[in-house]
Design a protein around this motif. Sequence first.
Motif, PDB file in Angstrom:
ATOM      1  N   LYS A 177     -29.851  84.860  51.037  1.00 53.43           N
ATOM      2  CA  LYS A 177     -31.217  85.362  50.934  1.00 53.43           C
ATOM      3  C   LYS A 177     -32.007  85.108  52.218  1.00 53.43           C
ATOM      4  CE  LYS A 177     -31.320  84.541  45.951  1.00 53.43           C
ATOM      5  NZ  LYS A 177     -31.161  85.918  45.565  1.00 53.43           N
ATOM      6  N   LEU A 178     -31.380  84.432  53.186  1.00 53.47           N
ATOM      7  CA  LEU A 178     -32.074  84.022  54.411  1.00 53.47           C
ATOM      8  C   LEU A 178     -31.427  84.598  55.656  1.00 53.47           C
ATOM      9  CD1 LEU A 178     -32.419  80.272  53.453  1.00 53.47           C
ATOM     10  CD2 LEU A 178     -34.236  81.986  53.449  1.00 53.47           C
ATOM     11  N   ASP A 179     -32.246  84.764  56.679  1.00 55.39           N
ATOM     12  CA  ASP A 179     -31.759  85.125  58.008  1.00 55.39           C
ATOM     13  C   ASP A 179     -32.018  83.913  58.894  1.00 55.39           C
ATOM     14  OD1 ASP A 179     -31.937  85.903  60.813  1.00 55.39           O
ATOM     15  OD2 ASP A 179     -31.751  87.964  60.077  1.00 55.39           O
ATOM     16  N   GLU A 180     -30.951  83.314  59.379  1.00 59.52           N
ATOM     17  CA  GLU A 180     -31.056  82.076  60.147  1.00 59.52           C
ATOM     18  C   GLU A 180     -31.962  82.213  61.364  1.00 59.52           C
ATOM     19  OE1 GLU A 180     -28.110  78.719  62.111  1.00 59.52           O
ATOM     20  OE2 GLU A 180     -27.247  80.475  61.128  1.00 59.52           O
ATOM     21  N   ASP A 181     -31.992  83.381  61.982  1.00 53.91           N
ATOM     22  CA  ASP A 181     -32.782  83.576  63.195  1.00 53.91           C
ATOM     23  C   ASP A 181     -34.244  83.942  62.929  1.00 53.91           C
ATOM     24  OD1 ASP A 181     -30.564  83.076  64.868  1.00 53.91           O
ATOM     25  OD2 ASP A 181     -29.897  85.157  64.647  1.00 53.91           O
TER      26      ASP A 181
END
Length: 106
Positions: free
Chosen positions: A27-31
């Motif tokens: 569910k997340l975008d690390e950047d």
Amino acid sequence: MDWPHDPDGEEGSEGGRKYGMAILAKKLDEDEDFPLSKAEFVEEHADEPIRINYQRVVSVEDIFEHVEGETFDSIVEFHKAVGAGMRRGGFWDYHPEGESPEKKSA
């Protein structure tokens, strides 16, 4: 419980059976998503299903009741806080540091 989508379907698990932390991380975008507000993350995903194991499905909100901290500066910090919260909440059957001898180790 009536989930907003199938926990094992494409939206819940990319069409396969993925569990716990893997579902939360997707569910997340690390950047782009860090630093991450716990309150905003829970508000956006609260009622979404997270498969814990082959028998149990809980909501994102259920898990985050046990997660400490209000913001996470990195994906690693997020993983550590969520993992500790999942252990505190009894969502994992094992404790990798052996904190509970009756539980299975990893």
